[in-house]
Design an enzyme around this catalytic site. Structure first.
Site, PDB file in Angstrom:
ATOM      1  N   PHE A   7      29.990 134.887  22.578  1.00  0.00           N
ATOM      2  CA  PHE A   7      31.328 134.372  22.306  1.00  0.00           C
ATOM      3  C   PHE A   7      31.619 133.447  21.396  1.00  0.00           C
ATOM      4  O   PHE A   7      30.742 132.397  21.428  1.00  0.00           O
ATOM      5  CB  PHE A   7      32.053 133.984  23.822  1.00  0.00           C
ATOM      6  CG  PHE A   7      32.179 134.991  24.946  1.00  0.00           C
ATOM      7  CD1 PHE A   7      33.256 135.764  24.984  1.00  0.00           C
ATOM      8  CD2 PHE A   7      30.973 134.826  25.697  1.00  0.00           C
ATOM      9  CE1 PHE A   7      33.181 136.686  26.249  1.00  0.00           C
ATOM     10  CE2 PHE A   7      31.014 135.817  26.826  1.00  0.00           C
ATOM     11  CZ  PHE A   7      32.099 136.627  27.000  1.00  0.00           C
ATOM     12  N   ASP A   8      32.315 133.373  20.626  1.00  0.00           N
ATOM     13  CA  ASP A   8      33.149 132.145  19.790  1.00  0.00           C
ATOM     14  C   ASP A   8      33.821 131.399  20.842  1.00  0.00           C
ATOM     15  O   ASP A   8      34.182 131.836  21.800  1.00  0.00           O
ATOM     16  CB  ASP A   8      34.001 132.603  18.524  1.00  0.00           C
ATOM     17  CG  ASP A   8      34.695 131.469  17.959  1.00  0.00           C
ATOM     18  OD1 ASP A   8      33.873 130.492  17.412  1.00  0.00           O
ATOM     19  OD2 ASP A   8      35.908 131.614  17.890  1.00  0.00           O
ATOM     20  N   LEU A   9      33.953 130.048  20.243  1.00  0.00           N
ATOM     21  CA  LEU A   9      34.320 129.233  21.518  1.00  0.00           C
ATOM     22  C   LEU A   9      36.271 129.135  21.213  1.00  0.00           C
ATOM     23  O   LEU A   9      36.970 129.452  21.865  1.00  0.00           O
ATOM     24  CB  LEU A   9      33.834 127.976  21.402  1.00  0.00           C
ATOM     25  CG  LEU A   9      34.089 127.026  22.682  1.00  0.00           C
ATOM     26  CD1 LEU A   9      33.623 127.532  24.011  1.00  0.00           C
ATOM     27  CD2 LEU A   9      33.366 125.677  22.493  1.00  0.00           C
ATOM     28  N   ILE A 161      32.111 138.377  19.878  1.00  0.00           N
ATOM     29  CA  ILE A 161      33.588 138.214  20.147  1.00  0.00           C
ATOM     30  C   ILE A 161      34.200 137.032  19.413  1.00  0.00           C
ATOM     31  O   ILE A 161      33.736 135.779  19.722  1.00  0.00           O
ATOM     32  CB  ILE A 161      34.130 138.119  21.722  1.00  0.00           C
ATOM     33  CG1 ILE A 161      33.392 139.468  22.068  1.00  0.00           C
ATOM     34  CG2 ILE A 161      35.640 138.290  21.831  1.00  0.00           C
ATOM     35  CD1 ILE A 161      33.530 139.622  23.805  1.00  0.00           C
TER      36      ILE A 161
END
Length: 215
Positions: A7-9, A161
């Site tokens: 995951f991107d944040l 993502i």
């Protein structure tokens, strides 16, 4: 079959959009060329803080801007930041199902950990790759490849993502599948132009992608 999810944040699982925008607006409110606008900020979101500050200021040395940004950001963090809908329940279910999870972000490690800990997400993330951990940030493949290596993952069964073109570019360059979130401030149409493998319109869409029934 997807076995690993990265995951991107910011803008992907954590809604820091208004905090980021207000931080830039604050430090550039007295710019010689005029105040910064939201429309000028949003296209640069997803790149490193230094790259954004260089673009907005026209300066090479942005150390003073970095300090001002981080001071304002830290002061207003808790009141302005939240998770996007269903993030916690989806992350926990993927984790309990046995998927390997990680975060790949252009944030620095201290602010990354502060955000993950605030929302009790760090315990699910077996790899956390920040801008401090790589030489070349996204869109270079190094951040995604670093997470893949740390997790002992197979790129072919890994999904990255994100909410920004740099997330999709980094994923594709690393040989993993890419998903873009439709709630990105960039807009779904712009992200479609980078040909992600999936568009996620609700975080629970991940259940179908990884083969879990919706509850």
């Amino acid at each position: 079959m997807i076995e690993t999810v990265l995951f991107d944040l910011d803008g992907t699982i954590i809604d820091t959009n208004e905090l980021i925008i207000s931080s830039f607006l604050h430090i550039f409110e007295s710019r010689q060329t005029g105040p910064l606008t939201r429309e000028q900020i949003i296209p640069h979101m997803g790149t490193t803080l230094e790259q954004q500050l260089q673009a907005f200021s026209g300066a090479e040395d942005v150390s003073s801007f970095v300090q001002a940004y981080r001071s304002y950001n830290a002061l207003h963090h808790d009141e302005m930041v939240r998770t996007f809908p269903h993030v916690n329940e989806v992350v926990e279910r993927l984790y309990k199902h046995g998927l390997a999870l990680g975060v790949v972000t252009t944030k620095i490690r201290p602010s990354t950990m502060m955000t993950l800990e605030k929302f009790d997400l760090e315990r699910f993330m077996s790899a956390i790759v920040t801008v401090n951990d790589v030489e070349h940030p996204k869109p270079h493949p190094e951040p995604v490849l670093t997470a893949v290596e740390r997790l002992g993952a197979n790129p072919e069964t890994t999904l990255m993502i994100g909410d920004s073109p740099v997330d999709i570019q980094s994923a594709k360059a690393a040989g993993v599948k890419a998903a873009a979130v439709a709630w990105s401030l960039k807009g779904e149409q712009q992200l479609q132009a980078y040909e992600p493998d999936y568009i996620i319109r609700d975080m629970r869409d991940l259940y179908d992608i990884v083969g879990l029934p919706k509850e």
